[in-house]
Design a protein around this motif. Structure first.
Motif, short mmCIF file in Angstrom:
data_model
loop_
_atom_site.label_atom_id
_atom_site.label_comp_id
_atom_site.label_asym_id
_atom_site.label_seq_id
_atom_site.Cartn_x
_atom_site.Cartn_y
_atom_site.Cartn_z
N PHE A 17 28.23 46.82 40.62
CA PHE A 17 29.54 46.69 41.11
C PHE A 17 30.60 46.57 40.03
O PHE A 17 30.47 45.64 39.18
CB PHE A 17 29.89 45.63 41.96
N ASN A 39 42.51 39.64 47.42
CA ASN A 39 41.09 38.86 47.22
C ASN A 39 40.21 39.82 46.62
O ASN A 39 40.14 41.06 47.06
CB ASN A 39 40.67 38.51 48.47
N GLY A 40 39.40 39.55 45.54
CA GLY A 40 38.44 40.46 45.08
C GLY A 40 38.81 41.43 44.28
O GLY A 40 38.08 42.22 43.92
N ALA A 41 40.28 41.21 43.79
CA ALA A 41 40.68 42.13 42.87
C ALA A 41 39.76 42.05 41.60
O ALA A 41 40.09 43.16 40.64
CB ALA A 41 41.95 42.19 42.84
N SER A 44 39.96 36.46 38.78
CA SER A 44 39.15 35.27 38.21
C SER A 44 38.30 35.82 37.01
O SER A 44 37.69 35.12 36.24
CB SER A 44 38.60 34.67 39.53
N THR A 45 37.70 37.01 37.54
CA THR A 45 36.66 37.53 36.77
C THR A 45 37.15 37.79 35.59
O THR A 45 36.84 37.27 34.17
CB THR A 45 36.06 38.91 37.25
N GLU A 161 44.86 30.48 40.28
CA GLU A 161 45.37 29.93 41.53
C GLU A 161 45.52 28.60 41.38
O GLU A 161 44.95 27.72 42.34
CB GLU A 161 44.41 30.60 42.57
N HIS A 193 48.40 33.85 44.69
CA HIS A 193 48.57 34.74 46.00
C HIS A 193 49.95 34.59 46.36
O HIS A 193 50.17 35.28 47.39
CB HIS A 193 47.56 34.06 46.90
N ASP B 376 26.65 33.86 34.23
CA ASP B 376 27.01 34.99 34.54
C ASP B 376 26.74 35.38 36.00
O ASP B 376 25.81 34.74 36.51
CB ASP B 376 26.25 35.87 33.61
#
Ligand SMILES: Nc1ncnc2c1ncn2[C@@H]1O[C@H](COP(=O)(O)OP(=O)(O)OP(=O)(O)O)[C@@H](O)[C@H]1O
Ligand SMILES: [Mg+2]
Lengths: 312, 376
Positions: A17, A39-41, A44-45, A161, A193, B376
């Protein structure tokens, strides 16, 4: 001058992924950049990659002049980070939390008392220094977390956020603090958001499915990213008008907004001819007038269309 | 250099102090378990229902029977008249042990020949039966000694083989044959392992769950500073556990503490190192406290069973015996029992101490290595 934050082809996969996909980003000193996306875009990563909490699968990043992969410790000394989860110790008092984070960053002993007092004042917690953090309401908690994150006076601040779940009054207060920090030269990347908060940023980076879809000031994005001029049109019946308009080459897109239509045109000049054109289909239409798109218009448009190259 | 470690420790102790029930949660289960193990986990059997068939009806045979009756371990529930009656008593479960003294017992004893004595036990409760068998041989041995003293001519050569029951070996350093002496020292190691591993793992995983772990990892803290800060408090708690159960065992159960407290301290410290390493390693494998809890349960049980706490390692299949080599509890039990009951020192125990030290260092190193990765 070197940018305060620079990412080149930054990518992160979890297994197969792809959470962040070849992201390029450059933020100059003192700038507030808003990170917006569904969300999940991968917001944060991306932030965790820039902080050195995650190792990128590909690409590189420089923060505060240090390479995140090669000089992680130097990067850590120069950044402040508020994670998406509220992360102070709920069973410690305001002062104990501040002292703990001050000690982690080895804030010099002669400065710590002054800075703690500043953080307490900034959070509006005078008189509640010895209250357990778990007894504080949302807005105070978030401001205290910000206070903890800037005790060591980092030149770059990552806020993930920071205002989620906080009431509007407290959110505005929080943004005042962010602007004040930026005016002192702190570079801030903040994800949110809330569309109204996007307006407070110098630039907005829109991210979707791990890719940077658009970046620019709120005004620029509104003007440019739709790729045309937006008109509002009163007409009846709406359904037939929609079908008819979508067949016109000059029309990029048309959508129903309440009891009227929003029509995106390649050329503003084409607007004049619309009532006549619709009349030929037996549709009664008023005169079209140009409107300013909201940021929400822009984001809905950008996120729903197939990803083209990034426009900068 | 010590500033970060200092604030980590201050924070840990503040959190511990603020948790009003922490002390109760730490100490009460420990004492309860020590009590339960002390009273329940014992191999001693008392009042074994016994049926006796005396076909000799001599003075010697009556004396032997009275030895059994007087011992307290055996309750003679029936003096049978026939072999059938014996079989019936065992089959119906009225008796667990049957003692059959054949005719000519006294005569043969007097002649210095092997005196026929048959013991039958109910194999369905093999544990009790085996242990009872051990007592039978003890009693018979005592009877022989007495027989000699009372002037029955028992030639010295045959004295030890006078009865048809092989003498079971008695634990040398446990003269009273009191299993508590054997178990309570073992309880110290087991309870400390369970408590320290779970406390360490849960404490780290809780920080991960709450999000404070990420906040700490984004700071310039070094892994060893974090790990020291996280483990020193539990090291002290573990030492407290050892001292508490030791004092409890000595004062409450009257277990002798023959050895040197310093050797005990050294052994406990090395053991705690391994326990902390295990807890940390576990915390790098678990995302949530529930997972940590399940993993802990999954891990500590085999460590317990394969430690020699109750089941002799020498009797295990080879594969499991190999596994015991990486089990710190195995070594600690050796050390702690030896220090308690035998009073031996480092000169004898060094291989076990060394093994624990190596295991502790290895697990701590592994957990430090895994630590950054685990984000991770
Ligand atoms: N450690 C991980 N392992 C596997 N997948 C992950 C991991 N962290 C994040 N992801 C996935 O990566 C994607 C991006 O997550 P990320 O948290 O960056 O999104 P986001 O933009 O911050 O979303 P939100 O607005 O909900 O906070 C999500 O689909 C998430 O499930
Ligand atoms: Mg997020």
């Amino acid at each position: 001058m070197n940018p305060a934050v620079r990412a080149e082809g930054l990518s992160k996969r979890f297994g197969r992924f792809v959470a962040v996909d070849r992201l390029d980003l450059s933020i100059s000193k003192g700038e507030i950049v808003g990170f917006i996306g569904p969300n999940g875009a991968g917001k944060s990563t991306t932030i965790r990659l820039l902080c050195g909490l995650l190792k990128p699968t590909a690409g590189r990043a420089c923060v505060a002049g240090f390479d995140v992969a090669r000089e992680p410790d130097a990067v850590r000394e120069h950044i402040g980070y508020m994670s998406q989860k509220f992360s102070l110790y709920p069973d410690l008092t305001v002062r104990e939390n501040l002292r703990f984070f001050g000690g982690l960053y080895r804030v010099p002993r002669r400065d710590i008392e002054v800075r703690m007092a500043q953080a307490i004042a900034m959070a509006g917690l005078q008189g509640r220094e010895d209250a357990l953090v778990q007894t504080l309401a949302g807005g105070w908690k978030q401001r205290l977390a910000l206070g903890c994150a800037i005790l060591h006076r980092p030149p770059v601040l990552f806020l993930d956020e920071p205002t989620s779940g906080v009431e509007p009054e407290a959110r505005r207060h929080f943004w005042d603090l962010i602007h004040q920090l930026a005016s002192e030269g702190v570079t801030i990347l903040v994800s949110t958001h809330y569309m109204d908060e996007a307006e407070y940023c110098n630039r907005i980076a829109l991210i979707d499915a791990g890719r940077l879809v658009a970046i620019g000031s709120p005004g620029e994005l509104r003007r440019r990213e739709l790729g045309g001029a937006l008109f509002e049109l009163e007409c009846s019946p709406l359904g037939a008008a929609l079908v008819a308009l979508r067949q016109v080459p000059e029309v990029i897109d048309a959508a129903i907004f309440g009891d009227r239509l929003h029509v995106l045109l390649r050329q503003p000049a084409a607007a004049e001819g619309l009532p006549a054109l619709l009349a030929r289909h037996g549709i009664v239409a008023g005169p079209p007038h140009g409107i300013t798109p909201s940021l929400e218009d822009v984001f809905v448009q950008l996120v729903s269309r197939p990803h083209a190259a990034v426009r900068a | 250099m010590f500033e970060r470690l200092h604030v980590m420790l201050v924070k840990e102790f503040l959190e511990l102090r603020r948790d009003r029930w922490a002390m109760v949660r730490l100490i009460v289960p420990l004492l309860i378990q020590a009590l339960v193990f002390g009273y329940a986990a014992t191999f001693t059997v008392n009042h074994v229902a016994t049926v006796v068939l005396d076909l000799d009806r001599s003075q010697a045979s009556r004396t032997l029977v009275s030895h059994f009756a007087a011992n307290g371990r055996f309750d003679i529930v029936e003096m049978a008249a026939t072999q059938q009656a014996v079989t019936h008593a065992i089959d119906t479960g009225r008796a667990v042990v049957a003692i059959v003294i054949h005719a000519g017992f006294a005569a043969k004893l007097a002649n210095g020949r092997s005196a026929p004595l048959a013991i039958a036990v109910d194999g369905t409760n093999s544990n009790t039966a085996l242990i009872a068998l051990g007592y039978v041989s003890l009693i018979v041995a005592r009877f022989e000694a007495e027989a000699m003293a009372h002037g029955w001519p028992v030639p010295g050569e045959t004295a030890s083989s006078g009865a048809d029951v092989p003498l079971q070996e008695r634990p040398w350093f446990n003269q009273g044959l009191d299993d508590r002496w054997f178990f309570i020292p073992g309880v110290i190691g087991t309870l400390t392992l369970i408590q320290v591993v779970s406390l360490t793992a849960l404490a780290v995983v809780r920080e991960r769950e709450v999000g404070t772990l990420e906040q700490i990892m984004v700071s310039p803290i070094r892994p060893f500073e974090f790990i020291l800060g996280k483990t020193v408090p539990f090291f002290l708690i573990g030492l407290g556990d050892v001292v508490l159960v030791t004092v409890f065992g000595v004062l409450w159960f009257g277990i002798p503490f023959v050895g040197s407290p310093l050797v005990m301290l050294l052994g406990s410290s090395l053991f705690l190192l391994a326990a902390l390493g295990l807890g940390l390693l576990l915390s790098t494998l678990a995302r949530t406290q529930q997972q940590a809890f399940a993993l802990n349960f999954f891990l500590v049980n085999p460590f317990f069973i394969l430690s020699g706490f109750a089941f002799p390692i020498a009797a295990m299949p080879p594969v499991l015996q190999w596994f015991t080599l990486i089990n710190p509890l195995r070594y600690f039990l050796v050390v702690i029992r030896a220090v308690f009951l035998k009073g031996v020192g480092i000169d004898v125990l060094w291989p076990d101490l060394l093994a624990m030290g190596a295991l502790g260092a290895g697990m701590l190193a592994l957990s430090v290595l895994r630590f950054r990765k685990s984000l991770d």
